[in-house]
Design a protein around this motif. Structure first.
Motif, PDB file in Angstrom:
ATOM      1  N   LEU A   1     -21.517   8.566  13.578  1.00 33.39           N
ATOM      2  CA  LEU A   1     -21.813   7.309  12.880  1.00 33.39           C
ATOM      3  C   LEU A   1     -20.658   6.948  11.948  1.00 33.39           C
ATOM      4  CD1 LEU A   1     -23.717   4.989  12.114  1.00 33.39           C
ATOM      5  CD2 LEU A   1     -24.795   6.510  10.461  1.00 33.39           C
ATOM      6  N   GLU A   2     -20.144   7.944  11.232  1.00 36.39           N
ATOM      7  CA  GLU A   2     -18.997   7.700  10.343  1.00 36.39           C
ATOM      8  C   GLU A   2     -17.810   7.159  11.138  1.00 36.39           C
ATOM      9  OE1 GLU A   2     -17.639  10.870   7.764  1.00 36.39           O
ATOM     10  OE2 GLU A   2     -19.717  11.438   7.400  1.00 36.39           O
ATOM     11  N   MET A   3     -17.571   7.755  12.314  1.00 38.30           N
ATOM     12  CA  MET A   3     -16.455   7.297  13.147  1.00 38.30           C
ATOM     13  C   MET A   3     -16.659   5.848  13.582  1.00 38.30           C
ATOM     14  SD  MET A   3     -15.685  10.506  15.684  1.00 38.30           S
ATOM     15  CE  MET A   3     -14.401   9.753  16.672  1.00 38.30           C
ATOM     16  N   ALA A   4     -17.879   5.539  14.022  1.00 37.98           N
ATOM     17  CA  ALA A   4     -18.169   4.179  14.504  1.00 37.98           C
ATOM     18  C   ALA A   4     -18.012   3.165  13.362  1.00 37.98           C
ATOM     19  CB  ALA A   4     -19.575   4.127  15.097  1.00 37.98           C
ATOM     20  N   LEU A   5     -18.484   3.535  12.171  1.00 36.48           N
ATOM     21  CA  LEU A   5     -18.381   2.618  11.028  1.00 36.48           C
ATOM     22  C   LEU A   5     -16.928   2.432  10.611  1.00 36.48           C
ATOM     23  CD1 LEU A   5     -21.431   3.783   8.850  1.00 36.48           C
ATOM     24  CD2 LEU A   5     -21.239   1.711  10.258  1.00 36.48           C
ATOM     25  N   GLN A   6     -16.185   3.553  10.645  1.00 36.56           N
ATOM     26  CA  GLN A   6     -14.769   3.489  10.285  1.00 36.56           C
ATOM     27  C   GLN A   6     -14.008   2.585  11.264  1.00 36.56           C
ATOM     28  OE1 GLN A   6     -11.396   6.492  10.965  1.00 36.56           O
ATOM     29  NE2 GLN A   6     -12.648   7.419   9.388  1.00 36.56           N
ATOM     30  N   ALA A   7     -14.321   2.729  12.559  1.00 32.77           N
ATOM     31  CA  ALA A   7     -13.651   1.908  13.580  1.00 32.77           C
ATOM     32  C   ALA A   7     -13.961   0.432  13.331  1.00 32.77           C
ATOM     33  CB  ALA A   7     -14.112   2.325  14.975  1.00 32.77           C
ATOM     34  N   ARG A   8     -15.241   0.139  13.047  1.00 36.39           N
ATOM     35  CA  ARG A   8     -15.619  -1.264  12.831  1.00 36.39           C
ATOM     36  C   ARG A   8     -14.902  -1.826  11.597  1.00 36.39           C
ATOM     37  NH1 ARG A   8     -21.727  -2.268  12.005  1.00 36.39           N
ATOM     38  NH2 ARG A   8     -21.855  -1.034  13.891  1.00 36.39           N
ATOM     39  N   ALA A   9     -14.865  -1.028  10.515  1.00 40.38           N
ATOM     40  CA  ALA A   9     -14.223  -1.497   9.272  1.00 40.38           C
ATOM     41  C   ALA A   9     -12.736  -1.771   9.483  1.00 40.38           C
ATOM     42  CB  ALA A   9     -14.429  -0.459   8.174  1.00 40.38           C
ATOM     43  N   ASP A  11     -30.787   4.586  20.910  1.00 43.92           N
ATOM     44  CA  ASP A  11     -30.578   5.626  19.900  1.00 43.92           C
ATOM     45  C   ASP A  11     -29.342   5.271  19.096  1.00 43.92           C
ATOM     46  OD1 ASP A  11     -32.657   7.226  20.456  1.00 43.92           O
ATOM     47  OD2 ASP A  11     -31.537   8.629  21.727  1.00 43.92           O
ATOM     48  N   HIS A  12     -29.407   5.474  17.803  1.00 43.89           N
ATOM     49  CA  HIS A  12     -28.232   5.170  16.980  1.00 43.89           C
ATOM     50  C   HIS A  12     -27.438   6.439  16.696  1.00 43.89           C
ATOM     51  CE1 HIS A  12     -30.720   1.554  15.988  1.00 43.89           C
ATOM     52  NE2 HIS A  12     -29.585   1.032  16.400  1.00 43.89           N
ATOM     53  N   ASP A  13     -26.127   6.264  16.527  1.00 43.28           N
ATOM     54  CA  ASP A  13     -25.292   7.407  16.141  1.00 43.28           C
ATOM     55  C   ASP A  13     -25.759   7.951  14.803  1.00 43.28           C
ATOM     56  OD1 ASP A  13     -23.530   7.415  18.296  1.00 43.28           O
ATOM     57  OD2 ASP A  13     -22.294   5.834  17.412  1.00 43.28           O
TER      58      ASP A  13
END
Ligand SMILES: C[S@@+](CC[C@H](N)C(=O)[O-])C[C@H]1O[C@@H](n2cnc3c(N)ncnc32)[C@H](O)[C@@H]1O
Length: 219
Positions: free
Chosen positions: A26-34, A19-21
């Motif tokens: 999802l915003e948090m995960a993308l922000q962390a990756r960036a 399952d994807h966020d």
């Protein structure tokens, strides 16, 4: 045929099935990756959610908050009335985590404790049903002593990144990585043979140990 199953292709395939966020997570995960902030890997996050739902811990302690991603997913899987304390040494991270947890409506259930996790643990008294170690990997031995004191009987101890991208088993290691390798191997040897814990070492994500604190009983 190669008998190693944890190839990059297999990891990608497993991730594509999980399952994807969505939404704010999802915003948090993308922000962390960036921003190159290390949050738990997708397969580790999936395992954490299952374990929290299985163990149904009313009280969780986490070492290493970062921006609050793992704290949020664990808190969302806790039983009603559950609380989670998470420890973070970096003031900017702690601030970001507080903001995210508030935006997720979790600020009454999750408390971000600022400071060094080893020092903070020494000041805590009320036991926890689940402890998740994800802060300084070289400090895991120090956290272990306090985790044993703070865990309820049958409580669950989860430690992330214990294989450290395979560094623990590498025969040739750069000078700058020798201390962390020695410390993690020492920690794993201690935990895997600790008389107070039943432990399993899983090759999931960056390596995870699952330990249950023994409750006396029959050996
Ligand atoms: C791998 S990140 C945590 C990721 C987070 N658990 C997640 O999955 O969303 C490790 C965090 O531990 C923090 N940290 C490092 N050393 C620490 C220490 N001695 N005490 C408390 N936090 C520490 C770092 O600042 C960093 O934010």
């Amino acid at each position: 045929m190669d008998d190693r199953i944890q190839t990059d292709a297999m990891t990608e395939w497993i991730r594509s099935r999980l399952d994807h966020d969505e939404g704010y997570l999802l915003e948090m995960a993308l922000q962390a990756r960036a921003k190159h902030i290390p949050i738990c890997l997708p397969e580790t996050a999936a395992l954490l959610k299952v374990l929290v739902r299985m163990a149904a811990p009313m009280r969780i302690l986490e070492a290493g908050t970062a921006i609050g991603y793992s704290a949020a997913i664990m808190s969302m899987c806790q039983p009603l009335g559950g609380i989670l304390d998470t420890m973070e040494i970096d003031e900017d991270m702690a601030e970001q985590a507080d903001n995210h947890l508030t935006a997720l409506g979790l600020s009454k259930r999750v408390r971000v404790l600022r400071g060094d996790a080893a020092d903070t643990m020494q000041c805590l008294q009320t036991p926890y049903d689940l402890i998740f170690l994800d802060a300084a990997k070289g400090q895991y031995m120090n956290y272990l002593t306090e985790a044993l004191r703070l865990l309820t009987p049958n409580g669950l101890l989860i430690c992330d990144n214990v294989l450290y991208k395979g560094l623990v088993a590498a025969s040739e290691v750069k000078h700058k990585h020798r201390t962390i390798q020695t410390r993690l191997v020492h920690f794993l040897d201690e935990l895997l043979h600790h008389p107070s814990f039943e432990t399993s070492l899983l090759q999931i994500g960056d390596g995870i140990t699952l330990s249950v604190r023994k409750n006396g009983g029959n050996a």
